[in-house]
Enzyme design. Structure first.
Site, PDB file in Angstrom:
ATOM      1  N   ASP A   1     -21.882  -7.785 -33.684  1.00 25.13           N
ATOM      2  CA  ASP A   1     -23.295  -8.156 -33.541  1.00 25.13           C
ATOM      3  C   ASP A   1     -24.068  -6.931 -33.057  1.00 25.13           C
ATOM      4  O   ASP A   1     -23.774  -6.380 -31.985  1.00 25.13           O
ATOM      5  CB  ASP A   1     -23.422  -9.306 -32.528  1.00 25.13           C
ATOM      6  CG  ASP A   1     -24.870  -9.710 -32.298  1.00 25.13           C
ATOM      7  OD1 ASP A   1     -25.581  -9.942 -33.287  1.00 25.13           O
ATOM      8  OD2 ASP A   1     -25.299  -9.765 -31.131  1.00 25.13           O
TER       9      ASP A   1
ATOM     10  N   THR B   1     -29.997  -7.814 -36.584  1.00 24.74           N
ATOM     11  CA  THR B   1     -30.102  -6.769 -35.552  1.00 24.74           C
ATOM     12  C   THR B   1     -29.528  -5.441 -36.040  1.00 24.74           C
ATOM     13  O   THR B   1     -30.064  -4.384 -35.736  1.00 24.74           O
ATOM     14  CB  THR B   1     -29.385  -7.208 -34.258  1.00 24.74           C
ATOM     15  OG1 THR B   1     -28.087  -7.682 -34.597  1.00 24.74           O
ATOM     16  CG2 THR B   1     -30.138  -8.305 -33.566  1.00 24.74           C
ATOM     17  N   THR B   2     -28.422  -5.492 -36.802  1.00 26.73           N
ATOM     18  CA  THR B   2     -27.850  -4.255 -37.349  1.00 26.73           C
ATOM     19  C   THR B   2     -28.784  -3.678 -38.410  1.00 26.73           C
ATOM     20  O   THR B   2     -29.013  -2.470 -38.461  1.00 26.73           O
ATOM     21  CB  THR B   2     -26.454  -4.527 -37.961  1.00 26.73           C
ATOM     22  OG1 THR B   2     -25.645  -5.193 -36.985  1.00 26.73           O
ATOM     23  CG2 THR B   2     -25.771  -3.240 -38.380  1.00 26.73           C
TER      24      THR B   2
ATOM     25  N   ASP C   1     -26.499 -16.778 -33.341  1.00 27.71           N
ATOM     26  CA  ASP C   1     -27.269 -16.157 -34.430  1.00 27.71           C
ATOM     27  C   ASP C   1     -27.594 -17.187 -35.510  1.00 27.71           C
ATOM     28  O   ASP C   1     -28.721 -17.264 -35.999  1.00 27.71           O
ATOM     29  CB  ASP C   1     -26.480 -14.993 -35.055  1.00 27.71           C
ATOM     30  CG  ASP C   1     -26.495 -13.750 -34.161  1.00 27.71           C
ATOM     31  OD1 ASP C   1     -27.010 -13.862 -33.032  1.00 27.71           O
ATOM     32  OD2 ASP C   1     -26.000 -12.698 -34.585  1.00 27.71           O
TER      33      ASP C   1
END
Length: 542
Positions: A60, A93-94, A390
């Site tokens: 994550d 997020t990445t 998520d």
């Protein structure tokens, strides 16, 4: 000759101009390198050990960025955008870190050639507005009329979010569980009404969803096993009262002249406790929960009257029970009436693995649920919790913003084509800079291919060809090392996730490009401890 003007404290580190800007961009690219390999269904995991020796296994982006403990001031901007993406939409997020890094990388050559950073910032902001508008135009609206069709859409969005996680093989099982959990909430979809409990042991598919409140059995005294473990429509008393004989405080002293006086003191303590217990019993409550301890005398008292009790209940669990079952948390027993007592259809204590759980089902006041996660290693269960968080955030966003786009690099390739076509219609430096942003958007499908071990150049050439021919939703097919229509393949993401990621990445890039000087103040020197006794004769401080 004029004397030099000393403006800053001695030891202050200042760096400015073009080298400073290039240095900031290089620092951001180093951060991107740390998370780039975690993108997509074939992304790798990172094992991070903190200063206390605690190991975390995760892919994550937000978790990794938080645990990296980055000290470079410009690179910390990427940590902030990863956190904001996680807080706002939960996933991507990445992607947001990767995009920001690539936007900076593409404009590095322009800065070397002497293009002013503000010209780049202006072009990037213009391009961002164009692509956000384009996403809103091409995003597919979800029909709210058919609940079954709507549920299927949410399941597909959750499955897409879980496909890059450690639990990707069980994504069908968990995506249905997540959708059921979110849809069991009320219209505001409050995140705090979904409880997440972890129990080590058992298979991951032993995880379950409880439509109500569930929490681990608290510490209990002798007599607890005699209490009933199941009630239908019980009244529930929620307390913040200690129901046990209190030990005297340190150095407490009572002076008595004879044994009768001592006995009167002891009897008074017991009388106070029994009065409290009797009032709780007379209120009609069958389940008694308290934030503070419930002692052995009280436990036996309740057991004799077919009542259930649990002390030392965590504050979060007690409040969730209050919101779900009604009533209010009482700090006194003097006036316990029906309107301060909660209720539910069924209360039951169940054995789950090696733990016992108290479950409140059929709660009338607020809609709530609890996900109980099972698994072997502690790190695995913690990563499962992050993955489900998520997916829950994604489903909440999909419910609130009812439009989706195809994932797997499809939307990025379409936006890249759109920006390239637009750049050919304008002249000047802006044309090159918008073209650079178009190229930067290709990092998502390229990284998906690299992480899966595919030939990225070959796949990207195929995608460019398809998008030029009008194949709007074609993206990377991870399973067959090819390209496919990801809308048909059900790789869906809420459009708000992409809009947020692109906006945040662009803003972060513009912020770093706007910085032309870094000033680091020297750390203040700590005053030395005096060696001998102090001047006024006092001893040296400890």
């Amino acid at each position: 000759m004029n004397a030099p003007i000393i403006l800053l404290k001695e030891g202050t580190d200042t760096s400015q101009g073009k080298p400073q800007l290039i240095s900031n961009i290089s620092a951001c690219q180093a951060v991107v390198g740390a998370v780039a390999t975690t993108l997509g269904p074939r992304g790798m995991d990172k094992l991070i050990v903190d200063s206390s020796g605690k190991a975390t296994i995760s892919n994550d982006g937000a978790t990794i960025m938080r645990l990296l403990d980055i000290v470079h001031p410009a690179a910390r901007t990427l940590v902030d955008i990863a956190r904001s993406q996680d807080a706002e939409v939960g996933d991507g997020t990445t992607s947001v870190v990767l995009l920001a890094g690539e936007f900076l990388k593409e404009c590095k050559s322009f800065i070397d050639e002497g293009v002013h950073p503000q010209v780049i910032v202006r072009a990037y902001r213009k391009a961002t507005n164009l692509i956000v508008q384009k996403i809103k135009e091409i995003a597919i609206k979800v029909e709210k009329a058919d609940p079954k069709e709507q549920r299927e859409l949410f399941v597909k969005c959750a499955a897409t979010a879980l496909s890059s996680k450690l639990v990707a093989r069980q994504k069908e099982f968990f995506s249905n569980m997540v959708v059921e959990a979110v849809m069991s909430l009320d219209d505001l979809l409050p995140l705090n009404m979904i409880g997440m409990k972890k129990i080590q042991g058992g298979a991951i598919l032993d995880s379950q969803l409880v439509l109500g409140v569930a929490f681990k059995k608290t510490f209990s005294y002798a007599g607890f096993e005699m209490q009933p473990k199941k009630y239908h429509n019980p009244k529930i008393a929620l307390l913040n009262i200690e129901l046990e004989l209190k030990a005297e405080k340190d150095n407490a002293e009572i002076r008595v002249d004879n044994v009768k006086e001592y006995q009167a003191v002891v009897d008074a303590e017991w009388t106070i406790l029994y009065n409290k217990l009797e009032k709780i019993h007379l209120s009609g409550a069958k389940v008694v929960l308290s934030k503070l301890p419930i002692g052995d005398v009280a436990t036996q008292f309740f057991a004799d009257r077919d009542m259930f009790c649990a002390g030392r209940v965590q504050d979060e669990d007690l409040k969730r029970t209050m919101y779900a079952c009604g009533g209010s948390i009482q700090t006194t027993v003097t006036n316990i009436t029906d309107d301060v007592l909660g209720t539910c259809e069924l209360f039951e204590e169940q054995q789950i693995g090696g733990e016992r759980y108290n479950m409140f089902m059929g709660c009338p006041k607020a809609k709530t649920c609890t996900i109980i996660m099972r698994g072997g290693a502690e790190q695995f269960i913690e990563e499962t919790e992050r993955s489900l968080h998520d997916a829950i955030m994604i489903v909440r966003r999909a419910i609130k913003n009812d439009s989706v786009v195809a994932g797997g690099g499809a939307i990025e390739m379409e936006l890249s084509k759109y920006l390239r076509d637009y750049s050919r219609t304008i002249a000047g430096k802006e044309q090159l800079l918008i073209g650079a942003m178009a190229k930067a958007l290709e990092i998502i499908p390229r990284q998906l291919c690299d992480n899966a071990g595919f030939d990225a150049t070959n796949i990207l050439n195929k995608l460019r060809q398809k998008h030029a021919q009008g194949g709007m939703w074609y993206g990377v097919d991870i399973n067959n090392e090819d390209i496919t229509d990801n809308l048909i393949a059900c790789v869906w993401e809420p459009s708000v996730v992409k809009i947020n990621a692109l906006t945040a990445a662009s803003e972060a890039a513009c912020l770093i490009l706007s910085v032309d000087e870094t000033i680091k103040n020297p750390q203040a020197e700590r005053p030395k401890e005096p060696d001998g006794p102090l001047p006024d004769g006092r001893d040296t401080p400890l």
